[in-house]
Design a protein around this motif. Sequence first.
Motif, PDB file in Angstrom:
ATOM      1  N   ALA A 179       0.766  -1.049   0.012  1.00 50.82           N
ATOM      2  CA  ALA A 179      -0.220   0.054   0.357  1.00 50.82           C
ATOM      3  C   ALA A 179       1.226   1.596  -0.107  1.00 50.82           C
ATOM      4  O   ALA A 179       0.731   2.883  -0.439  1.00 50.82           O
ATOM      5  N   GLU A 180       2.015   1.625   0.951  1.00 56.35           N
ATOM      6  CA  GLU A 180       3.378   1.851   0.670  1.00 56.35           C
ATOM      7  C   GLU A 180       3.532   2.684  -1.098  1.00 56.35           C
ATOM      8  O   GLU A 180       3.462   3.963  -0.938  1.00 56.35           O
ATOM      9  N   GLN A 181       3.792   1.515  -1.398  1.00 52.00           N
ATOM     10  CA  GLN A 181       4.397   1.994  -2.816  1.00 52.00           C
ATOM     11  C   GLN A 181       3.553   2.416  -3.651  1.00 52.00           C
ATOM     12  O   GLN A 181       3.915   3.267  -4.586  1.00 52.00           O
ATOM     13  N   ARG A 182       2.237   2.090  -3.800  1.00 48.19           N
ATOM     14  CA  ARG A 182       1.266   2.482  -4.635  1.00 48.19           C
ATOM     15  C   ARG A 182       0.415   3.576  -3.956  1.00 48.19           C
ATOM     16  O   ARG A 182       0.531   4.465  -5.194  1.00 48.19           O
ATOM     17  N   VAL A 183       1.049   3.862  -2.695  1.00 48.50           N
ATOM     18  CA  VAL A 183       0.261   5.083  -2.659  1.00 48.50           C
ATOM     19  C   VAL A 183       1.474   6.294  -2.795  1.00 48.50           C
ATOM     20  O   VAL A 183       1.511   7.862  -3.525  1.00 48.50           O
ATOM     21  N   ARG A 184       2.937   6.289  -2.752  1.00 50.09           N
ATOM     22  CA  ARG A 184       4.325   7.123  -3.476  1.00 50.09           C
ATOM     23  C   ARG A 184       3.924   6.946  -4.774  1.00 50.09           C
ATOM     24  O   ARG A 184       4.174   8.617  -5.215  1.00 50.09           O
ATOM     25  N   GLY A 185       2.958   6.269  -5.436  1.00 53.17           N
ATOM     26  CA  GLY A 185       2.930   6.836  -7.043  1.00 53.17           C
ATOM     27  C   GLY A 185       1.859   7.338  -7.024  1.00 53.17           C
ATOM     28  O   GLY A 185       2.325   8.609  -8.341  1.00 53.17           O
ATOM     29  N   VAL A 186       0.838   7.416  -6.341  1.00 51.34           N
ATOM     30  CA  VAL A 186      -0.206   8.502  -7.284  1.00 51.34           C
ATOM     31  C   VAL A 186       0.258   9.714  -6.047  1.00 51.34           C
ATOM     32  O   VAL A 186      -0.221  10.286  -7.192  1.00 51.34           O
ATOM     33  N   MET A 187       1.034   9.916  -5.185  1.00 51.81           N
ATOM     34  CA  MET A 187       0.966  10.786  -4.383  1.00 51.81           C
ATOM     35  C   MET A 187       1.870  11.811  -5.294  1.00 51.81           C
ATOM     36  O   MET A 187       2.291  13.252  -5.811  1.00 51.81           O
ATOM     37  N   ALA A 188       3.246  11.095  -6.345  1.00 53.01           N
ATOM     38  CA  ALA A 188       4.555  11.745  -6.992  1.00 53.01           C
ATOM     39  C   ALA A 188       3.630  11.922  -8.733  1.00 53.01           C
ATOM     40  O   ALA A 188       3.993  12.674  -9.310  1.00 53.01           O
TER      41      ALA A 188
END
Length: 352
Positions: free
Chosen positions: A186-195
């Motif tokens: 979930a952390e990786q997905r959120v970082r991708g969305v925020m980027a």
Amino acid sequence: MSSTELPFVPPANVLPKVGAVRVAEGERLRSVELPGVTLTVRSRPSARNGLAPALYVHGLGGSSQNWSALMPLLEDVVDSEALDLPGFGDSPPPDDGDYSVTGHARAVIRYLDATGRGPVHLFGNSLGGAITTRVAAVRPDLVRTLTLVSPALPEIRVQRTAVPTALLAVPGVAPLFTRLTRDWTAEQRVRGVMALCYGDPGQVTPEGFSNAVQEMERRLRLPYFWDAMTRSARGIVNAYTLGGQQGLWRQAERVLAPTLLVYGGRDQLVGFRMAQRAARAYRDSRLVTLPDAGHVAMMEYPETVAMAFRELLEDAGELGERRARKARTDAAVDEADTEESIDESTDESMGG
């Protein structure tokens, strides 16, 4: 199942229970049942009674939480509510599985008609901008003003960074993407969305990032998560291809409400170059450009967006009328106090 078919989604009344949605201090959640759809609505008390209502509509993959930073900044000028579109946030999928822009707009209209809150100050971000544009065009009686943050309107040349999101609309891509990313945290997905969505992801606080991760974990447990994303992405693409009176640019030209347009210079999903075209399309518009903002300016620069909205109210005569009413009320109170003082003075002089 062929690659063109979407997964079966169970009816809303048999969906599994997942973790609770986060509610910020001062906010309230409630569920509103309407014909064919159930919507979760987030609200917070306004500073005083009698303020004009406002309704906020999020974008693709978002939720009513996307407006939590802006709503408290406007609590003294509007009575705020933000809804979770069908299949997003805490709202279950629509009964008919219609995630088109028109289907989402129909849900917004049904809510406003059922609650009698219209006309409202209507806000929309991204997909929500397309939805609220359609609402304002077909039901002008429901809209006082329109505020659009990076509205998803058709572009001839789509930005390269927006292509992966658009590809979700292609049959078979969502299941493939799900398989390819099944090991992502979930952390990786959120970082991708925020980027992708923020002009500067480094501005997100540790608490904000943690809250986003918890929400992502919750959504990934929903059996209809990718279905809602895929069908809504397809709905945007289909709306881009419509011509005539149903075309989004044509509907933008039909909007009568005073309109505030907010565009971010670092937006990777909606082209900054579209800002001037939008300003020409909406007949009564004012444009605010934020060079350092990304796709969600109301989350990155809520104070700036709030100030621009207040100026919109001022230009539209909304704040002037409110101030005039307050001045009349204050004058009446002062007059009553003066009369009471005169009466007391008269009584004292007469030995009362």
